[in-house]
Scaffold this active site. Sequence first.
Site, PDB file in Angstrom:
ATOM      1  CE  LYS A 285       4.573  27.484 -11.446  1.00 29.37           C
ATOM      2  NZ  LYS A 285       3.352  27.420 -12.268  1.00 29.37           N
TER       3      LYS A 285
ATOM      4  NE  ARG B 286      -3.708  29.974 -13.290  1.00 30.48           N
ATOM      5  CZ  ARG B 286      -2.732  29.108 -12.944  1.00 30.48           C
ATOM      6  NH1 ARG B 286      -2.666  28.627 -11.714  1.00 30.48           N
ATOM      7  NH2 ARG B 286      -1.839  28.717 -13.834  1.00 30.48           N
TER       8      ARG B 286
ATOM      9  CE1 TYR C 182       6.765  32.365  22.295  1.00 27.06           C
ATOM     10  CE2 TYR C 182       7.037  31.408  20.109  1.00 27.06           C
ATOM     11  CZ  TYR C 182       7.474  32.263  21.120  1.00 27.06           C
ATOM     12  OH  TYR C 182       8.603  32.997  20.926  1.00 27.06           O
TER      13      TYR C 182
ATOM     14  CG  MET D 186       9.765  33.374  13.022  1.00 29.11           C
ATOM     15  SD  MET D 186      10.220  35.091  13.284  1.00 29.11           S
ATOM     16  CE  MET D 186       8.652  35.810  13.706  1.00 29.11           C
TER      17      MET D 186
HETATM   18  C1  LIG Z   1       3.222  26.055 -12.796  1.00 26.82           C
HETATM   19  C2  LIG Z   1       2.774  25.795 -14.169  1.00 26.82           C
HETATM   20  C3  LIG Z   1       3.161  24.608 -14.841  1.00 26.82           C
HETATM   21  C4  LIG Z   1       3.887  23.473 -14.157  1.00 26.82           C
HETATM   22  O1  LIG Z   1       2.960  22.600 -13.551  1.00 26.82           O
HETATM   23  P1  LIG Z   1       3.436  21.243 -12.835  1.00 26.82           P
HETATM   24  O2  LIG Z   1       2.176  20.628 -12.339  1.00 26.82           O
HETATM   25  O3  LIG Z   1       4.321  21.665 -11.705  1.00 26.82           O
HETATM   26  O4  LIG Z   1       4.153  20.425 -13.828  1.00 26.82           O
HETATM   27  C5  LIG Z   1       2.824  24.486 -16.186  1.00 26.82           C
HETATM   28  N1  LIG Z   1       2.124  25.447 -16.817  1.00 26.82           N
HETATM   29  C6  LIG Z   1       1.712  26.580 -16.203  1.00 26.82           C
HETATM   30  C7  LIG Z   1       0.922  27.578 -16.963  1.00 26.82           C
HETATM   31  C8  LIG Z   1       2.003  26.784 -14.855  1.00 26.82           C
HETATM   32  O5  LIG Z   1       1.575  27.892 -14.250  1.00 26.82           O
END
Ligand SMILES: *Cc1c(COP(=O)(O)O)cnc(C)c1O
Length: 368
Positions: free
Chosen positions: A38, A136, A264, A313
């Site tokens: 991701k 969550r 800045y 930036m």
């Molecule tokens: C992002 C995520 C992971 C990966 O976690 P790491 O700590 O980067 O290994 C695994 N499971 C879920 C549900 C996640 O959202």
Amino acid sequence: MPKAEETILEVDLKALEHNLNHLKSRIPKHTKFLAVVKAFAYGSDACEIAKHLESLNVDYFAVAYTNEGVQLREEGITKPILVLHPQTVSFTTLIKHQLEPNLYSPKILEEFIEVASALNYNNYPIHVKFNTGLNRLGFAEHQVDYLAETLKSTEAIHLTSIFSHLAASEDLNEREFTLNQINSFKRIAETLTKAIGFKPIMHMCNTSGILNYPEAHFDMVRSGIGLYGYGNSEKENKNFKPISTLKTVISQIHDIEPGESVGYNRAFTSKIPVRTATLPLGHADGIGRQYGNGKGYAIINGKKAPIVGNVCMDMIMVNVTDIACKEGDEAILFDANTTAEDFAETANTISYELLTSVSQRVKRVFLK
Ligand SMILES: *Cc1c(COP(=O)(O)O)cnc(C)c1O
């Protein structure tokens, strides 16, 4: 390694392979490996990373959102892809690209069944997440019966896996909490398996879970940060190689006289003569303003040059008063030695945030 001539994120695919092999050495042979790619594979470029990992035979991929999975499919990734957090509006796109949704609540489960049924699907692979304490996403333990009944009421979908996510797998002070999460997941799996008459793939561990809780490896593990080279502890970091180096080149050197300011809002005013180097990356490239005013740094000719004044930036200025350097010299923000974790700590954040912040305008260069 080639010297930088502009701002680049150099990604070492051999290091990625090393990390994968190390993680695999920590799990049983039969346990499947899901690579979390991701957020552009934590900033390193999801397509290149996924292609390499597919050639190394990982079993599964995961992304957060549907559009991330679509990109992987368009680049020719063929392994199964779990979408961790799909939205209803993306279901037809998700199905069209054979992505596999995590259905985490009654609402999203029922909506998916409706869409899959309308398209006449049979046994479309889906995954269900349980909330065991992170609060969550996920079904609660008391919803297992409802889930079993709903799954039995349709042919449109097939429950491929069930999973949960640890809230504090890197924090050994939270061991008791984590063990409770693991037990609760085991209980859920047992009840559900009995009710539906088959056993879906079970998975719970992220990187720190893999390293700290071998009793929770189950049928598959999910790793992100470990693949990218971080073990989330001093001890474990030794086993990993950070894959990404953020580096750039000095654009200009300035000699600042006492009383002059830099950048800045005149955030830095010097009392003594100071020499600064201007670097072509700023908060639009992922070095946020929280790293300004002496927190973050660049490594120039082996020495740390702290950021002077506010982060702009597109630029930062760093203090090179005591460093022999010239325009055109290389500057490293983080690499395998002075890591993204070290850099992130200067502003009280974590490697995950810094890595995923490196913006898309920074060119990715792959070492194969
Ligand atoms: C992002 C995520 C992971 C990966 O976690 P790491 O700590 O980067 O290994 C695994 N499971 C879920 C549900 C996640 O959202």
